[in-house]
Design an enzyme around this catalytic site. Structure first.
Site, PDB file in Angstrom:
ATOM      1  N   LYS A 151      57.844  87.340 -48.342  1.00 21.08           N
ATOM      2  CA  LYS A 151      57.504  88.688 -48.348  1.00 21.08           C
ATOM      3  C   LYS A 151      58.815  89.435 -48.715  1.00 21.08           C
TER       4      LYS A 151
ATOM      5  N   LEU B 244      38.979  83.314 -53.235  1.00 19.69           N
ATOM      6  CA  LEU B 244      38.081  82.939 -51.844  1.00 19.69           C
ATOM      7  C   LEU B 244      38.759  81.682 -51.170  1.00 19.69           C
ATOM      8  N   SER B 245      40.080  81.606 -51.415  1.00 16.80           N
ATOM      9  CA  SER B 245      40.653  80.392 -50.690  1.00 16.80           C
ATOM     10  C   SER B 245      40.736  80.681 -49.245  1.00 16.80           C
TER      11      SER B 245
ATOM     12  N   LYS C 260      49.215  83.463 -45.668  1.00 15.75           N
ATOM     13  CA  LYS C 260      49.968  84.236 -44.499  1.00 15.75           C
ATOM     14  C   LYS C 260      49.932  83.526 -43.278  1.00 15.75           C
TER      15      LYS C 260
ATOM     16  N   GLY D 193      39.530  89.512 -48.418  1.00 11.82           N
ATOM     17  CA  GLY D 193      40.303  89.165 -47.240  1.00 11.82           C
ATOM     18  C   GLY D 193      40.023  90.266 -45.987  1.00 11.82           C
TER      19      GLY D 193
ATOM     20  N   SER E 237      55.336  93.106 -44.638  1.00 13.31           N
ATOM     21  CA  SER E 237      55.361  92.604 -43.421  1.00 13.31           C
ATOM     22  C   SER E 237      56.414  93.047 -42.606  1.00 13.31           C
ATOM     23  N   ALA E 238      56.505  93.654 -41.341  1.00 13.64           N
ATOM     24  CA  ALA E 238      57.403  93.687 -40.734  1.00 13.64           C
ATOM     25  C   ALA E 238      58.436  92.477 -40.109  1.00 13.64           C
TER      26      ALA E 238
ATOM     27  N   TYR F 237      56.862  81.946 -45.052  1.00 12.12           N
ATOM     28  CA  TYR F 237      56.007  82.898 -45.306  1.00 12.12           C
ATOM     29  C   TYR F 237      56.823  84.192 -45.156  1.00 12.12           C
TER      30      TYR F 237
ATOM     31  N   ILE G  86      42.282  92.510 -44.622  1.00  7.24           N
ATOM     32  CA  ILE G  86      43.032  93.827 -44.761  1.00  7.24           C
ATOM     33  C   ILE G  86      42.276  94.453 -46.234  1.00  7.24           C
TER      34      ILE G  86
ATOM     35  N   ASP H 161      39.666  87.644 -56.136  1.00  9.19           N
ATOM     36  CA  ASP H 161      40.027  86.937 -55.037  1.00  9.19           C
ATOM     37  C   ASP H 161      39.659  85.380 -55.441  1.00  9.19           C
TER      38      ASP H 161
ATOM     39  N   LEU I 217      47.233  86.383 -31.702  1.00  8.42           N
ATOM     40  CA  LEU I 217      46.640  86.700 -30.387  1.00  8.42           C
ATOM     41  C   LEU I 217      45.116  87.088 -30.210  1.00  8.42           C
TER      42      LEU I 217
HETATM   43  P1  NAD Z   1      43.916  87.232 -45.581  1.00  4.54           P
HETATM   44  O1  NAD Z   1      43.930  85.688 -45.781  1.00  4.54           O
HETATM   45  O2  NAD Z   1      42.495  87.510 -44.998  1.00  4.54           O
HETATM   46  O3  NAD Z   1      43.414  87.735 -47.236  1.00  4.54           O
HETATM   47  C1  NAD Z   1      44.162  87.496 -48.138  1.00  4.54           C
HETATM   48  C2  NAD Z   1      43.128  87.071 -49.451  1.00  4.54           C
HETATM   49  O4  NAD Z   1      43.774  86.671 -50.626  1.00  4.54           O
HETATM   50  C3  NAD Z   1      41.848  86.083 -49.147  1.00  4.54           C
HETATM   51  O5  NAD Z   1      40.766  86.657 -49.172  1.00  4.54           O
HETATM   52  C4  NAD Z   1      42.442  84.922 -50.007  1.00  4.54           C
HETATM   53  O6  NAD Z   1      41.161  84.083 -50.373  1.00  4.54           O
HETATM   54  C5  NAD Z   1      43.155  85.715 -51.256  1.00  4.54           C
HETATM   55  N1  NAD Z   1      44.118  84.900 -51.947  1.00  4.54           N
HETATM   56  C6  NAD Z   1      44.851  84.247 -51.735  1.00  4.54           C
HETATM   57  N2  NAD Z   1      45.656  83.677 -52.433  1.00  4.54           N
HETATM   58  C7  NAD Z   1      45.191  84.161 -53.660  1.00  4.54           C
HETATM   59  C8  NAD Z   1      45.508  84.101 -54.956  1.00  4.54           C
HETATM   60  N3  NAD Z   1      46.463  83.164 -55.703  1.00  4.54           N
HETATM   61  N4  NAD Z   1      44.421  84.498 -56.138  1.00  4.54           N
HETATM   62  C9  NAD Z   1      43.516  85.391 -55.381  1.00  4.54           C
HETATM   63  N5  NAD Z   1      43.289  85.284 -54.196  1.00  4.54           N
HETATM   64  C10 NAD Z   1      44.121  84.911 -53.504  1.00  4.54           C
HETATM   65  O7  NAD Z   1      44.876  87.844 -45.294  1.00  4.54           O
HETATM   66  P2  NAD Z   1      44.980  89.391 -44.693  1.00  4.54           P
HETATM   67  O8  NAD Z   1      45.255  89.474 -43.195  1.00  4.54           O
HETATM   68  O9  NAD Z   1      44.093  90.171 -45.244  1.00  4.54           O
HETATM   69  O10 NAD Z   1      46.475  89.906 -45.491  1.00  4.54           O
HETATM   70  C11 NAD Z   1      46.359  90.534 -46.664  1.00  4.54           C
HETATM   71  C12 NAD Z   1      47.943  90.490 -47.054  1.00  4.54           C
HETATM   72  O11 NAD Z   1      48.471  91.304 -46.061  1.00  4.54           O
HETATM   73  C13 NAD Z   1      48.757  89.390 -47.411  1.00  4.54           C
HETATM   74  O12 NAD Z   1      49.793  89.393 -48.358  1.00  4.54           O
HETATM   75  C14 NAD Z   1      49.410  89.391 -45.972  1.00  4.54           C
HETATM   76  O13 NAD Z   1      50.692  88.452 -46.097  1.00  4.54           O
HETATM   77  C15 NAD Z   1      49.742  90.429 -45.597  1.00  4.54           C
HETATM   78  N6  NAD Z   1      50.039  90.725 -44.301  1.00  4.54           N
HETATM   79  C16 NAD Z   1      49.176  90.543 -43.468  1.00  4.54           C
HETATM   80  C17 NAD Z   1      49.336  90.685 -42.121  1.00  4.54           C
HETATM   81  C18 NAD Z   1      48.466  90.356 -40.981  1.00  4.54           C
HETATM   82  O14 NAD Z   1      48.813  90.151 -39.718  1.00  4.54           O
HETATM   83  N7  NAD Z   1      47.141  89.960 -41.354  1.00  4.54           N
HETATM   84  C19 NAD Z   1      50.611  91.466 -41.643  1.00  4.54           C
HETATM   85  C20 NAD Z   1      51.489  91.516 -42.440  1.00  4.54           C
HETATM   86  C21 NAD Z   1      51.336  91.338 -43.771  1.00  4.54           C
HETATM   87  C1  WQD Z   2      51.350  88.443 -31.188  1.00  2.00           C
HETATM   88  C2  WQD Z   2      51.918  88.242 -29.658  1.00  2.00           C
HETATM   89  C3  WQD Z   2      52.759  85.980 -29.103  1.00  2.00           C
HETATM   90  C4  WQD Z   2      49.014  83.752 -29.740  1.00  2.00           C
HETATM   91  C5  WQD Z   2      52.456  87.308 -36.878  1.00  2.00           C
HETATM   92  C6  WQD Z   2      53.384  87.054 -38.085  1.00  2.00           C
HETATM   93  C7  WQD Z   2      53.792  88.335 -38.589  1.00  2.00           C
HETATM   94  C8  WQD Z   2      52.523  89.181 -39.124  1.00  2.00           C
HETATM   95  C9  WQD Z   2      51.694  89.343 -37.710  1.00  2.00           C
HETATM   96  C10 WQD Z   2      52.055  88.655 -41.268  1.00  2.00           C
HETATM   97  C11 WQD Z   2      53.238  87.443 -29.700  1.00  2.00           C
HETATM   98  C12 WQD Z   2      51.734  86.264 -28.447  1.00  2.00           C
HETATM   99  C13 WQD Z   2      50.086  84.819 -29.803  1.00  2.00           C
HETATM  100  C14 WQD Z   2      48.625  83.142 -28.531  1.00  2.00           C
HETATM  101  C15 WQD Z   2      50.111  84.602 -27.322  1.00  2.00           C
HETATM  102  N1  WQD Z   2      51.877  88.415 -39.977  1.00  2.00           N
HETATM  103  N2  WQD Z   2      50.594  85.137 -28.680  1.00  2.00           N
HETATM  104  N3  WQD Z   2      49.388  83.618 -27.276  1.00  2.00           N
HETATM  105  O1  WQD Z   2      53.626  86.525 -34.072  1.00  2.00           O
HETATM  106  O2  WQD Z   2      53.681  89.189 -33.610  1.00  2.00           O
HETATM  107  O3  WQD Z   2      53.110  87.918 -35.794  1.00  2.00           O
HETATM  108  O4  WQD Z   2      51.246  87.781 -37.317  1.00  2.00           O
HETATM  109  O5  WQD Z   2      52.893  89.201 -41.873  1.00  2.00           O
HETATM  110  O6  WQD Z   2      54.432  87.928 -39.668  1.00  2.00           O
HETATM  111  O7  WQD Z   2      54.428  86.353 -37.515  1.00  2.00           O
HETATM  112  O8  WQD Z   2      51.561  87.849 -33.920  1.00  2.00           O
HETATM  113  O9  WQD Z   2      49.241  87.547 -33.130  1.00  2.00           O
HETATM  114  O10 WQD Z   2      50.756  85.414 -33.439  1.00  2.00           O
HETATM  115  O11 WQD Z   2      51.232  87.083 -31.579  1.00  2.00           O
HETATM  116  O12 WQD Z   2      50.886  84.820 -26.188  1.00  2.00           O
HETATM  117  O13 WQD Z   2      47.838  82.414 -28.426  1.00  2.00           O
HETATM  118  O14 WQD Z   2      50.918  87.416 -28.741  1.00  2.00           O
HETATM  119  O15 WQD Z   2      53.756  85.387 -28.596  1.00  2.00           O
HETATM  120  O16 WQD Z   2      54.153  87.839 -28.662  1.00  2.00           O
HETATM  121  P1  WQD Z   2      53.230  87.728 -34.440  1.00  2.00           P
HETATM  122  P2  WQD Z   2      50.609  86.898 -33.225  1.00  2.00           P
END
Ligand code: NAD
Ligand code: WQD
Length: 337
Positions: A154, A33-34, A84, A10, A124-125, A150, A12, A31, A201
């Protein structure tokens, strides 16, 4: 050290795999690959000039996980796997609770069986809900005002990890609370791949800049912020990935002073949506058509991290300027077309 990355294909996980390998670690990726593709594994291999053991399986699949731990000498795990998408989690809560919770439970059970006792968890925050005061420290209250399933998963997994660490004195946990990860690898070979119309965003903004979307909707300019648009702490994806290397190092070198440690991963600087659009335009020279629309339900007005603990304890800081992060996001969008 050999590190198992669940969800390592994925967004991150893939960036973290590169930083770990470039710091001298071996990685194994599991992974299903969902929400990613096998092409990502090839790209990581290209960038790092290594071959990565990759297991295509669901972490909830006990037999598959068992096989990984039986065949590989795993020293530590980083648990990225999970769903996510905030909006989707409201529509499909049971799928979110099932995937995110059960994968964590099966992983912890299997780790315990194989005496693998070090885990870094992607939190996550969002666990802070609507902040009472800013910046958010790791001691800020969690679990109140989380608006979607979601976010609840967390919060619940953090609880599960806490209870597991109490019950098993061998277990060492590092919880990383990410703020808003954005950007792409500077090679533009890997980055964020949104599934359908982006909800976040940056992918929406870059798709608008390249012409896939007509205009970016800015969700509200009537917040109590200097320019009225909401404020977030946008953290560069490679900076974020580097923090995982430090979290693993701390666990492996047995430097943790508590069985469970929590770290905020952010820059410490809040940036508004309108400021971000302006910075993107200045950094790339590309205009982003946008329109102010109404607020998005569930959005928080402003949130940013106090990253002092990660700075001090992990020796980590976010160092990439926002303009560079946005240029990388743009390069990645241009590569994808
Ligand atoms: P992503 O969807 O790109 O990566 C997640 C990966 O996990 C994917 O490749 C998916 O195929 C795989 N996956 C999902 N369920 C699975 C399972 N049951 N078994 C095996 N593989 C599985 O997401 P990301 O943005 O890389 O996020 C990674 C982690 O960080 C997640 O736990 C997400 O909740 C957390 N996180 C992400 C963000 C963000 O904004 N991207 C913010 C805070 C926390
Ligand atoms: C960012 C800012 C929107 C889209 C989410 C999850 C959080 C974490 C990160 C996983 C906000 C604004 C957005 C658009 C906009 N993920 N916006 N137009 O909502 O801060 O956080 O992703 O843990 O849990 O809630 O991120 O990128 O959706 O939005 O104006 O088309 O951009 O209002 O202020 P968010 P985001």
């Amino acid at each position: 050290m050999k590190i198992l990355l669940t969800g390592g294909a994925g967004y991150i996980g893939s960036h973290t795999a590169i930083e770990l390998i470039q710091s001298g670690h071996n990685v194994v990726i599991m992974d299903d690959l969902s929400n990613s593709s096998a092409e990502v594994i090839r790209r990581i291999e290209d960038i790092t000039k290594t071959t990565i053991p990759f297991v295509k399986a669901d972490v909830r699949d006990k037999a598959a996980l068992e096989e990984v731990f039986a065949n590989q000498q795993i020293d530590a795990v980083i648990h990225f796997a999970g769903f996510k998408a905030v909006g989707e989690s409201v529509a499909k809560p049971l799928e979110y609770y099932d995937n995110n919770l059960v994968s964590s439970l099966v992983l912890l059970e299997t780790m315990q069986k194989h005496h693998v006792n070090k885990i870094v968890f992607s939190s996550s925050a969002t666990v802070y809900g609507n902040p009472e005061s800013l910046p958010l420290t790791e001691e800020s209250p969690t679990g109140q005002g989380i608006t979607n399933p979601y976010g609840q998963t967390k919060f619940m997994i953090e609880q599960i990890l806490q209870d597991a660490a109490v019950a098993n004195p061998e277990l060492e946990v590092s919880i990383l609370r990410y703020f808003n990860p954005i950007g792409a690898h500077p090679t533009a070979l890997i980055g964020e791949v949104p599934n359908g119309a982006p909800a976040n965003l940056i992918p929406y903004l870059t798709q608008t800049a390249i012409g896939i979307r007509e205009q970016l909707a800015v969700f509200g300019d009537d917040y109590n912020t200097p320019d009225g648009s909401p404020i977030r702490d946008y953290i560069d994806i490679v900076d974020l990935a580097r923090a995982h290397v430090e979290a693993v190092r701390r666990l492996v070198e047995r430097q943790a002073t508590e069985p469970l440690e929590v770290f905020n991963l952010g820059t410490g600087r809040g940036v508004s949506v309108l400021e971000l659009i302006r910075t993107f335009e200045e950094a790339t020279g590309v205009r982003v058509p946008y329109q102010i629309v109404g607020r998005r339900e569930g959005d928080i007005e402003q949130v940013w991290a106090d990253p002092a603990r990660a700075n001090r304890v992990l020796g980590w800081t976010a160092r990439t300027p926002l303009s560079e992060t946005l240029r990388n996001a743009w390069k990645w969008q241009q590569r994808q077309g």
